[in-house]
Design a protein around this motif. Structure first.
Motif, PDB file in Angstrom:
ATOM      1  N   LEU B 317       0.834  -1.204   0.000  1.00 48.51           N
ATOM      2  CA  LEU B 317       0.000   0.000   0.000  1.00 48.51           C
ATOM      3  C   LEU B 317       0.870   1.256   0.000  1.00 48.51           C
ATOM      4  O   LEU B 317       0.581   2.227  -0.704  1.00 48.51           O
ATOM      5  N   GLU B 318       1.951   1.205   0.785  1.00 47.31           N
ATOM      6  CA  GLU B 318       2.843   2.369   0.863  1.00 47.31           C
ATOM      7  C   GLU B 318       3.410   2.692  -0.521  1.00 47.31           C
ATOM      8  O   GLU B 318       3.406   3.835  -0.966  1.00 47.31           O
ATOM      9  N   HIS B 319       3.794   1.613  -1.172  1.00 47.62           N
ATOM     10  CA  HIS B 319       4.356   1.752  -2.498  1.00 47.62           C
ATOM     11  C   HIS B 319       3.339   2.366  -3.451  1.00 47.62           C
ATOM     12  O   HIS B 319       3.627   3.283  -4.204  1.00 47.62           O
ATOM     13  N   GLU B 320       2.099   1.850  -3.382  1.00 45.31           N
ATOM     14  CA  GLU B 320       1.049   2.296  -4.294  1.00 45.31           C
ATOM     15  C   GLU B 320       0.669   3.752  -4.064  1.00 45.31           C
ATOM     16  O   GLU B 320       0.373   4.480  -4.994  1.00 45.31           O
ATOM     17  N   PHE B 321       0.596   4.142  -2.775  1.00 46.19           N
ATOM     18  CA  PHE B 321       0.069   5.474  -2.469  1.00 46.19           C
ATOM     19  C   PHE B 321       1.152   6.556  -2.448  1.00 46.19           C
ATOM     20  O   PHE B 321       0.853   7.720  -2.220  1.00 46.19           O
ATOM     21  N   GLN B 322       2.427   6.121  -2.683  1.00 45.97           N
ATOM     22  CA  GLN B 322       3.536   7.068  -2.582  1.00 45.97           C
ATOM     23  C   GLN B 322       3.330   8.290  -3.490  1.00 45.97           C
ATOM     24  O   GLN B 322       3.456   9.442  -3.042  1.00 45.97           O
TER      25      GLN B 322
END
Lengths: 173, 602
Positions: B317-322
């Motif tokens: 999720l962190e990667h996606e929402f960066q």
């Protein structure tokens, strides 16, 4: 020293009486009645004062421990006081070997008294009713009677037919 | 109610009968008792006794006379005196024992009086000291004999009256017995009748209680629904479902056309193309979130819990929402350390995604944190921002649908405001405790308590690669039934551009006719749900499958988001795609279906 014949006879009689008395204690010999015989007890008994029986006059009966109670009966009017000798005392006195016996009356009535607990129920052979001796016409002179009022378990036909008036003879089974 | 009244009446009647019968029996018994007591055996015995005693007295008198005649004394000489006394005693007893009896028999009273007279008159004579003279004894004998006869007669009368009484007694006993028998039958009949009606009444009242319970439960449900606004929402949902269907159709086509167009666009138009695609995706997202809510309401979402590494999920999720975060000037601080929890991977992903999206879109904060804390058997995952927060007056409403803070102008690029209500529903579904705390101007925090797991997660999650296999797709034949011309052409263009072979038809019959030109049957069947002439997609697919006698993986594309329809089709085993379908979603499904089924159809 010459012995007076009167004294000798008296001594002899005394000794004889003593002897008899001793004998009576040990062989179940009871004293004899002096008055009119009211009750004769025969049958399976140890003590006697007549051939195979005990004869009792009013004096002898009165010498035995007496018991009295007040009760109503179908044959008397109102509460009546009866005084007499408890059956179990009488049976003990004659050394009866059983408490089953037949009671016979002057008028030839009889009743067999079996299965009755005379140690518990103070049934008596009454010789006085309301403190007076009974004549034959008053259902006397002796009356085998139960304390119907004090022991309600005796207030039934079985005990009423066993209440033999004009009692004259008891035969122990 | 009727049976209860009958029961009461029967019971009263029964009691009345009881009292009546008992009083009748008691009366009869009392009469008999008093009669029995006045005619006791004692009385008859006394009479016999008297009779006998008199005989005895007479015998003694005869004996006395004989002894006088023979002039000799004997033992029995004075016997008459005793017998006289005994007779006296028996007369006294009889007098006492028959008080009632003498009343009924005057003869007995008379003879008793006579006897007493006789006794008193002769008392002196008999009991004198001198014995009776011959003459006296003779006259006494005569008197006694007369008395004896009278007593005998009384005894006879008494016997006769007793026999009459005995008959009466027998009759009465018989009657009593009959009454008792009838009474017993009545008691049994009445008792069982009243018992039956009691049971009946009881049964009915139990039924009534159950009915009232059901009614109450239904009422409570309706009242609850009214209070929570569920009824209102239901109406809203069905309106939305219907409305979105009409929106989906053109949107679907637009998406397909844009997807097909992408390959043919000049580099100069790419920026505009991208904008167009973004708008299309935004529209898609809005409709999809509406659809999600419908699906949740329909109970069409299935939960399958297993061990999930939530740290890894948070990492993804962190990667996606960066990039989104960078756009909004927010810093992400996500705790991605390995933590195993027991839950549904897809749904928890959805929950976290919505919470993160919500914070990024609405919080206007600087930092967004996702923190994992171990609390005994639970893992608490908190999503925290330092933004504007939620005023306490509105905190109750944040989980309601279509609620948004600080968006009074209804800027739809910020969503419809149903993200948090989906979160709430998913958490209920996953049985996850969702806590929310916020302070105005200092941030918001959502806490999820998820049960921890000890088992390692299964690494079976297949990630679909977006790079399509040209060689493989070449061999895949896709049959499409779509009645709307624009959409049909969009699909054909799009699928062709990805290298699939297509058969496009507007009905099942049309498709079957077209398929005759191919040597192989289609690998995938796709159909729109709503076709012409009231036909439906599942019917069309079934008829094609039946005609080809093959089980072909099928996809139904529908604009109908009503919960019932979704559930119906999912239960029917169809893969469901909702209009508007993004080209990527369509390709992913096709990949999945061609991978799942080995190419046995050759």
């Amino acid at each position: 020293m010459r012995l007076k014949p009167g004294i000798a006879v008296a001594t002899y009689l005394t000794m004889l009486l003593a002897c008899l008395n001793w004998q009576s204690v040990h062989s179940g010999e009871l004293s004899k009645p002096s008055g009119k015989v009211l009750l004769t007890i025969t049958g399976n008994i140890e003590n006697t004062n007549a051939p195979a029986s005990v004869e009792l006059d009013i004096e002898m009966l009165e010498q035995l421990e007496n018991t009295s109670f007040v009760t109503r009966t179908p044959w008397t009017e109102g509460p009546t006081k009866f005084t007499g000798v408890r059956i179990n005392h009488l049976l003990e006195f004659v050394g009866a070997k059983s408490s089953h016996f037949r009671a016979n009356a002057i008028d030839k009535y009889w009743n067999d008294l079996t299965d009755m607990d005379f140690d518990k129920i103070p049934a008596i052979v009454a010789y006085k009713i309301n403190d007076k001796y009974m004549r034959v016409r008053d259902l006397g002179p002796l009356w085998l009677i139960f304390p119907f009022d004090d022991f309600p378990e005796t207030d039934n036909e079985k005990h009423k037919t066993a209440s033999v008036w004009q009692l004259i003879e008891i035969t122990v089974h | 109610m009727n049976t209860a009244r009958t029961a009461t009446l029967l019971t009263v009647f029964f009691a009345f009968l009881c009292v009546l019968q008992v009083s009748l029996i008691a009366q009869t018994l009392d009469k008999t008792r008093s009669q029995l007591s006045s005619r006791s055996t004692g009385a008859i015995n006394s009479l016999t006794q008297i009779d006998r005693n008199l005989d005895q007295l007479m015998d003694s008198l005869v004996e006395h006379r004989l002894s006088l005649a023979n002039n000799r004394q004997s033992d029995t000489t004075g016997n008459y005196q005793t017998d006289f006394e005994v007779f006296w005693a028996s007369v006294t007893v009889f007098n006492l024992r028959t008080p009632g009896g003498t009343e009924r028999m005057p003869a007995a009273t008379a003879v008793l009086e006579e006897a007493m007279q006789f006794l008193e008159n002769n008392d002196e004579l008999v009991n004198s000291k001198d014995l009776l003279s011959e003459a006296d004894s003779e006259s006494l004998y005569a008197e006694t004999k007369l008395l004896s006869e009278k007593f005998h007669n009384v005894g006879h009368d008494y016997f006769l009256s007793l026999s009459v009484f005995s008959d009466e007694l027998k009759n009465r006993t018989k009657k009593l017995y009959r009454t008792f028998l009838i009474f017993s039958l009545l008691v049994v009949a009445c008792g069982s009748a009243s018992l039956y009606s009691l049971f009946e009444a009881n049964r009915k009242s139990i039924e009534l209680i159950e009915q009232s319970k059901t009614t109450q439960a239904r009422l409570t449900q309706v009242v609850d629904e009214l209070r929570s606004g569920k009824l209102e929402n239901k109406a809203k949902d069905s309106f939305l479902a219907a409305a979105s269907h009409d929106l989906r159709q053109p949107l679907h086509a637009l998406g397909l056309f844009l997807g097909a167009l992408e390959k043919h666009i000049q580099p100069t138009g790419h920026a505009i193309m991208e904008k167009a695609q973004q708008s299309s995706s935004a529209l898609n997202r809005l409709l999809s979130s509406l659809l999600d809510l419908s699906r949740l309401d329909a109970g069409a979402v299935k939960v399958s819990k297993r061990s999930v590494d939530i740290g890894k999920l948070i990492g993804t999720l962190e990667h996606e929402f960066q990039s989104t975060a960078r756009l909004r000037d927010m810093t992400l601080k996500f705790d991605t350390s390995e933590q195993l929890v027991f839950t549904d991977r897809i749904l928890i992903d959805r929950v976290l995604r919505n919470l993160i999206e919500n914070a990024l879109t609405h919080s206007r904060g600087k930092v967004l944190q996702v923190i994992c804390t171990v609390d005994d058997k639970m893992l608490v995952v908190s999503v925290e921002d330092d933004g504007i927060g939620v005023p306490s007056s509105q905190q109750e409403d944040i989980f309601s649908e279509y609620f948004q803070i600080g968006n009074p102008e209804r800027d739809r690029s910020k969503g419809l405001g149903i993200g948090l209500s989906i979160v709430k529903r998913l958490c209920d579904l996953l049985e996850i405790d969702l806590k929310f705390s916020s302070k105005s101007q200092s941030g918001t925090r959502f806490c999820l308590s998820i049960p921890r797991s000890t088992r390692p997660p299964r690494h079976s999650e297949v990630t679909v690669s977006n790079s399509s296999n040209e060689g493989k797709s070449q061999s895949v034949l896709i049959a499409v039934i779509e009645d709307e011309k624009g959409v049909r052409e969009g699909m054909e263009v799009m699928l062709d551009s990805y290298g699939y072979r297509t058969v496009i038809a507007d009905s099942a019959d049309h498709l079957l006719r077209q398929l005759k030109g191919f040597r192989t049957p289609p690998d995938i069947l796709m159909s729109d749900y709503r076709l012409r002439k009231g036909n439906t997609g599942d019917q069309a697919i079934e008829s094609v499958k039946k005609s080809l006698n093959l089980d072909i993986p099928s996809v139904i594309i529908t604009g109908d988001t009503s919960p019932n329809r979704v559930k119906e089709l999912t239960d029917g085993g169809y893969r469901l795609l909702h209009k508007p379908v993004e080209p990527d979603d369509l390709l992913r499904v096709i990949h999945k279906l061609t991978e799942a089924t080995p190419q046995t159809i050759a």
